[in-house]
Design a protein around this motif. Structure first.
Motif, PDB file in Angstrom:
ATOM      1  N   VAL A  85       0.815  -1.401   0.298  1.00  0.00           N
ATOM      2  CA  VAL A  85      -0.022   0.040   0.107  1.00  0.00           C
ATOM      3  C   VAL A  85       0.866   1.372   0.048  1.00  0.00           C
ATOM      4  O   VAL A  85       1.855   1.590   1.369  1.00  0.00           O
ATOM      5  CB  VAL A  85      -0.769  -0.150   1.233  1.00  0.00           C
ATOM      6  CG1 VAL A  85      -1.703   1.140   1.149  1.00  0.00           C
ATOM      7  CG2 VAL A  85      -1.926  -0.641   0.792  1.00  0.00           C
ATOM      8  N   TYR A  86       0.943   1.989  -1.325  1.00  0.00           N
ATOM      9  CA  TYR A  86       1.889   3.334  -1.629  1.00  0.00           C
ATOM     10  C   TYR A  86       1.566   4.371  -0.491  1.00  0.00           C
ATOM     11  O   TYR A  86       0.226   4.489  -0.686  1.00  0.00           O
ATOM     12  CB  TYR A  86       2.335   3.311  -2.731  1.00  0.00           C
ATOM     13  CG  TYR A  86       2.373   2.028  -3.374  1.00  0.00           C
ATOM     14  CD1 TYR A  86       3.876   1.636  -3.037  1.00  0.00           C
ATOM     15  CD2 TYR A  86       1.435   1.422  -4.029  1.00  0.00           C
ATOM     16  CE1 TYR A  86       4.498   0.059  -3.681  1.00  0.00           C
ATOM     17  CE2 TYR A  86       2.431  -0.027  -5.102  1.00  0.00           C
ATOM     18  CZ  TYR A  86       3.618  -0.075  -4.606  1.00  0.00           C
ATOM     19  OH  TYR A  86       3.859  -1.799  -5.225  1.00  0.00           O
ATOM     20  N   ASN A  88       2.325   7.357  -1.674  1.00  0.00           N
ATOM     21  CA  ASN A  88       2.189   8.319  -2.783  1.00  0.00           C
ATOM     22  C   ASN A  88       1.967   7.552  -4.344  1.00  0.00           C
ATOM     23  O   ASN A  88       2.688   7.878  -5.125  1.00  0.00           O
ATOM     24  CB  ASN A  88       3.310   9.716  -3.421  1.00  0.00           C
ATOM     25  CG  ASN A  88       3.510   9.913  -1.809  1.00  0.00           C
ATOM     26  OD1 ASN A  88       2.240  11.200  -1.705  1.00  0.00           O
ATOM     27  ND2 ASN A  88       4.795  10.338  -1.000  1.00  0.00           N
ATOM     28  N   PRO A  89       1.091   6.729  -4.559  1.00  0.00           N
ATOM     29  CA  PRO A  89       0.485   6.038  -5.697  1.00  0.00           C
ATOM     30  C   PRO A  89       0.754   7.036  -7.106  1.00  0.00           C
ATOM     31  O   PRO A  89      -0.355   8.445  -6.434  1.00  0.00           O
ATOM     32  CB  PRO A  89      -0.841   5.051  -5.640  1.00  0.00           C
ATOM     33  CG  PRO A  89      -1.261   6.613  -4.160  1.00  0.00           C
ATOM     34  CD  PRO A  89       0.076   6.783  -3.479  1.00  0.00           C
ATOM     35  N   PRO A  90       0.476   7.004  -8.139  1.00  0.00           N
ATOM     36  CA  PRO A  90       0.675   7.385  -9.383  1.00  0.00           C
ATOM     37  C   PRO A  90      -0.850   7.948  -9.865  1.00  0.00           C
ATOM     38  O   PRO A  90      -1.312   6.773  -9.732  1.00  0.00           O
ATOM     39  CB  PRO A  90       1.276   6.578 -10.777  1.00  0.00           C
ATOM     40  CG  PRO A  90       1.812   5.464 -10.089  1.00  0.00           C
ATOM     41  CD  PRO A  90       1.348   5.144  -8.324  1.00  0.00           C
ATOM     42  N   ALA A  91      -1.288   8.591 -10.104  1.00  0.00           N
ATOM     43  CA  ALA A  91      -2.581   8.835 -10.739  1.00  0.00           C
ATOM     44  C   ALA A  91      -2.532   7.844 -12.217  1.00  0.00           C
ATOM     45  O   ALA A  91      -0.974   8.195 -13.178  1.00  0.00           O
ATOM     46  CB  ALA A  91      -2.557  10.712 -11.502  1.00  0.00           C
ATOM     47  N   ILE A  92      -3.529   7.534 -12.679  1.00  0.00           N
ATOM     48  CA  ILE A  92      -3.619   6.527 -14.008  1.00  0.00           C
ATOM     49  C   ILE A  92      -4.717   7.111 -14.663  1.00  0.00           C
ATOM     50  O   ILE A  92      -6.588   7.064 -13.544  1.00  0.00           O
ATOM     51  CB  ILE A  92      -3.230   4.803 -13.781  1.00  0.00           C
ATOM     52  CG1 ILE A  92      -2.180   4.575 -13.502  1.00  0.00           C
ATOM     53  CG2 ILE A  92      -2.966   4.408 -14.790  1.00  0.00           C
ATOM     54  CD1 ILE A  92      -1.626   3.509 -12.124  1.00  0.00           C
ATOM     55  N   VAL A 121      -7.722   6.269 -11.698  1.00  0.00           N
ATOM     56  CA  VAL A 121      -7.146   6.106 -10.872  1.00  0.00           C
ATOM     57  C   VAL A 121      -6.363   6.988 -10.076  1.00  0.00           C
ATOM     58  O   VAL A 121      -5.681   7.598 -10.490  1.00  0.00           O
ATOM     59  CB  VAL A 121      -5.970   4.825 -10.718  1.00  0.00           C
ATOM     60  CG1 VAL A 121      -5.478   4.401  -9.288  1.00  0.00           C
ATOM     61  CG2 VAL A 121      -7.179   3.112 -10.810  1.00  0.00           C
ATOM     62  N   ASN A 122      -6.429   7.737  -8.560  1.00  0.00           N
ATOM     63  CA  ASN A 122      -5.666   8.349  -8.066  1.00  0.00           C
ATOM     64  C   ASN A 122      -5.750   9.263  -9.347  1.00  0.00           C
ATOM     65  O   ASN A 122      -5.008  11.117  -8.107  1.00  0.00           O
ATOM     66  CB  ASN A 122      -4.380   7.992  -7.815  1.00  0.00           C
ATOM     67  CG  ASN A 122      -4.300   7.265  -7.386  1.00  0.00           C
ATOM     68  OD1 ASN A 122      -5.128   7.155  -6.449  1.00  0.00           O
ATOM     69  ND2 ASN A 122      -3.154   6.165  -7.111  1.00  0.00           N
ATOM     70  N   GLU A 134      -5.455   2.523  -2.660  1.00  0.00           N
ATOM     71  CA  GLU A 134      -4.461   0.692  -2.527  1.00  0.00           C
ATOM     72  C   GLU A 134      -5.255   0.202  -1.095  1.00  0.00           C
ATOM     73  O   GLU A 134      -4.847  -1.028  -2.213  1.00  0.00           O
ATOM     74  CB  GLU A 134      -3.627   2.123  -1.406  1.00  0.00           C
ATOM     75  CG  GLU A 134      -2.870   3.023  -2.123  1.00  0.00           C
ATOM     76  CD  GLU A 134      -2.423   2.213  -3.264  1.00  0.00           C
ATOM     77  OE1 GLU A 134      -2.471   2.799  -4.471  1.00  0.00           O
ATOM     78  OE2 GLU A 134      -0.827   1.887  -2.547  1.00  0.00           O
TER      79      GLU A 134
END
Lengths: 233, 314
Positions: A85-86, A88-92, A121-122, A134
């Motif tokens: 579970v990140y 700062n996950p990237p926007a996709i 996503v994000n 996440e």
């Protein structure tokens, strides 16, 4: 051998050394917390365990479930049941529902997720929505070992408790490594072991997570080396 | 909305179209419409020989389909199309422009005018799938009267060797246009230009362009939003590059002639970031699966082109 065994692990990014002969053992089903100040190498450990190519292992080994995964590709580690579970996950530009459909056959129904499924996503997600996205992804993967990076960042205490309880319910009995420098999630997870990381090394490990956190709260991370629990002398 | 059957127009090569008509929707070959209706002549430069005429007089719950197909080698088409949506009508339309095979060396010129009258609401989808040896030049004028609401989506799944696309959109007071162009190119030389004129008060224009260049592709894209009144407009251009010998030039341009208008834009061209790829791989997808997922997300949900009575080798 432990379920996860990290031995003398040194890594670098862009030629800069981060982890420095780090050792860590986690038994199956245990929950460990990794505490440490900013830039101590906590997230580097996450990305190294996940196998991100920018994080180059220079020395040492990682063994998971009796398999040496030090050189294993990212997706193969995921297939072994390692999930992150990140923070700062990237926007996709992919709808969350589509991503969930692709990564797993398991349908996860959680309160609050309906409004996110039809969104990319994000993209424009709040801090809480990112965390929920996440966690839903990770639950859908039904992993064996979960690394939670700064779960408590960007969440108010009510939502942190909700999310923590959700993880404990949905991933009950799984092996967890909780990474945090704030420690706000500790009371919800009540870990079996706490470790303190500084300068790319684990300098202290103890079952007495309350004592470790009390020391950090009262005196800060710099005082950890003077603590009676300090084990890395 | 009224219940109606699906309405079809299918032109194959240069043959007069097969038409399935419906009570409140008039579908004709453009040449017949030119003869039958004086009022429609203002929209044609001259009497057309090919192309479709669609006049929607009442709301229609089923999608109105038109198909222009190239089926034989070395065909030259010159289609002049006119679509008129009457006041207050709500409907959906799908227009397919398709070559049956890759190697037909077609030469297609298409000129389309879409007139959306006051308060009408329409969703239009253009699906394009050409052969990779075709030459295609297409222009479309979209005219939105007061309060008209249009969602337009053009998706080109297979680009021709030479492809010129020009769109010009005119928005009157309170009109609303959501205009999306998506190009997936595996070779070809593509010139695209979109001009949106915000002529009316409080009109809204959104122009979205998505381009994927996979191999041996040159895409030259120009998007303009021109405000002459107190509207709002936004341009969103994104391009993804794969492989060698690919280039995308994206030029978003904002021209504001009214201080009450608000225009914005965003544009990016590049490869898929390693950060995103690695993130998806950490969810168990291979690199190939990750790229496919991103492309699918970029292009939106895939729509398979099917035309009744026509076997398409797509």
């Amino acid at each position: 051998m432990s379920y996860l065994s990290i031995k003398d692990l040194s890594t670098e990014i862009d030629g800069k050394g981060i982890l420095n002969k780090l050792n860590l053992n986690i038994e199956k089903g245990e929950t460990h917390v990794l505490l440490g100040p900013n830039a101590s190498g906590k997230s580097t450990l996450l990305y190294t365990l996940m196998g991100f190519p920018d994080y180059k292992v220079k020395e040492g080994s990682i063994t998971f479930d009796d398999k040496d995964i030090t050189e294993l590709e990212i997706e193969d580690r995921s297939k072994l049941g390692i999930a992150g579970v990140y923070q700062n996950p990237p926007a996709i530009n992919v709808k969350l529902s589509k991503l969930l459909e692709k990564i797993s056959d398991k349908k996860v129904e959680l309160q609050g997720i309906e409004g996110l499924l039809d969104r990319e996503v994000n993209v424009g997600f709040s801090g809480g929505e990112r965390k929920l996205s996440e966690v839903v992804q990770v639950i859908s993967l039904d992993p064996n070992f979960i690394i939670l990076d700064e779960l408590d960042a960007g969440l108010d205490v009510v939502n942190l408790e909700k999310l923590s309880n959700l993880i404990k319910e949905e991933l009950s009995g799984k092996t967890i490594l909780l990474i945090t420098h704030r420690g706000r999630a500790l009371k919800f997870f009540e870990p079996d072991y706490a470790h303190v990381m500084m300068d790319g090394q684990i300098i202290c490990s103890s079952k007495n997570w309350k004592k470790i956190w009390q020391t950090i709260e009262e005196d800060g991370y710099e005082k950890c080396k003077n603590c009676e629990l300090y084990t890395n002398r | 909305m009224k219940n109606a059957k699906t309405v079809n127009y299918t032109q194959i090569d240069n043959q007069a179209a097969t038409i399935v008509d419906e009570k409140d929707v008039v579908i004709l070959n453009s040449s017949q419409a030119y003869d039958n209706y004086d009022w429609c002549r203002e929209w044609y430069d001259e009497k057309p020989e090919e192309g479709y005429f669609v006049w929607v007089k009442k709301s229609c719950s089923e999608t109105i389909n038109t198909n222009v197909v190239v089926s034989s080698p070395s065909i030259t088409q010159n289609a002049k199309n006119l679509v008129v949506i009457d006041e207050g009508v709500e409907t959906k339309m799908q227009h397919n422009f398709v070559a049956k095979n890759n190697d037909l060396l077609a030469n297609h010129t298409g000129t389309t005018k879409v007139v959306v009258k006051q308060g009408a609401k329409i969703e239009i989808n253009h699906n394009l799938a050409w052969g990779n040896q075709d030459t295609v030049e297409s222009s479309m004028d979209l005219i939105l009267d007061k309060g008209a609401d249009v969602v337009f989506s053009q998706r080109c799944q297979k680009v021709p060797k030479v492809f010129k696309l020009k769109h010009t959109n005119h928005l009157d007071d309170n009109a609303n246009l959501d205009f999306v162009t998506t190009i997936l190119a595996d070779g070809g030389n593509i010139e695209m230009s979109d001009f949106t004129y915000l002529n009316g008060k409080k009109c809204k224009g959104l122009s979205t362009t998505r381009m994927i260049a996979r191999k041996d592709t040159v895409i030259d894209s120009e998007t303009q939003m021109i405000a002459a009144s107190s509207g709002t407009g936004h341009i969103d251009c994104m391009g993804l590059l794969f492989g060698k010998e690919c280039s995308i030039k994206a030029i978003p341009e904002l021209i504001n002639n009214d201080k009450e208008a608000s225009l914005t834009h965003e544009a990016s061209v590049g490869k898929i970031s390693d950060e995103i790829l690695n993130y998806l791989r950490s969810r168990g997808l291979t690199e190939e699966e990750s790229i496919k997922l991103i492309i699918d997300g970029f292009l939106g949900d895939e729509e398979k082109i099917t035309i009744e009575g026509v076997e398409l080798a797509l």
